[in-house]
Design an enzyme around this catalytic site. Structure first.
Site: not given
Length: 169
Positions: A52-53
């Site tokens: 996600c990052g």
């Protein structure tokens, strides 16, 4: 039959379900606020996860490309506003992260990208036109960053209808 990801995400041609979610403790963002221009919705499982990052950092990096196409980007997960604020600050994100926190996953459910068993959203992308119709959607396996090519292609297809004159490159 696999519960790795949903095959039931809302498809192109479907009206995008309306929503209003907190971007900060005192600021709500609704789909209506964004109407009239293309909107990119990036549902993602959780702040702070490595994939996600990386995904949100990629979108932040190419945000000028999205803006060139006249599009606005929002990220949506079931994390709360304070978690989003810390994540966005740490990653220096320049687009809103919306908290689909309570009732948990209500918006993800409307877009049919909520993973009931895990209590998170799928890694799902939607490109919505200025009239509020989904023009492209994609669900990626949780562990795979879907990148931005599909988004850019969908925006390019929408851009064929937008006048580009008077904007020298």
């Amino acid at each position: 039959m696999s519960d790795t990801h949903s095959d039931e995400a809302l498809a192109a041609g479907t009206p995008a379900p309306a929503f209003s979610l907190p971007a900060t403790p005192d600021q709500m963002v609704s789909l209506d606020d964004l109407s009239g221009k293309p909107v990119i919705i990036a549902f993602y499982p959780a702040d702070w996860s490595p994939v996600c990052g990386d995904q949100m950092a990629l979108y932040n990096e190419i945000l000028p490309e999205f803006h060139k196409a006249g599009a606005q980007l929002v990220g949506i997960s079931v994390d709360g506003v304070w978690c989003h604020a810390a994540f966005a600050n740490d990653r220096k994100l320049h687009f809103p992260l919306l908290a689909d926190f309570e009732p948990k996953g209500a918006v993800a459910r409307r877009y049919r990208v909520y993973r009931e068993k895990e209590g998170i959203a799928e890694r799902a992308l939607f490109v919505i036109d200025g009239a509020g119709i989904i023009r492209w959607s994609f669900v990626s396996p949780l562990g795979i960053n879907p990148g931005a090519d599909g988004i850019l292609e969908a925006l390019e297809a929408l851009g064929a209808a937008a006048p580009a004159e008077g904007n020298p490159s």
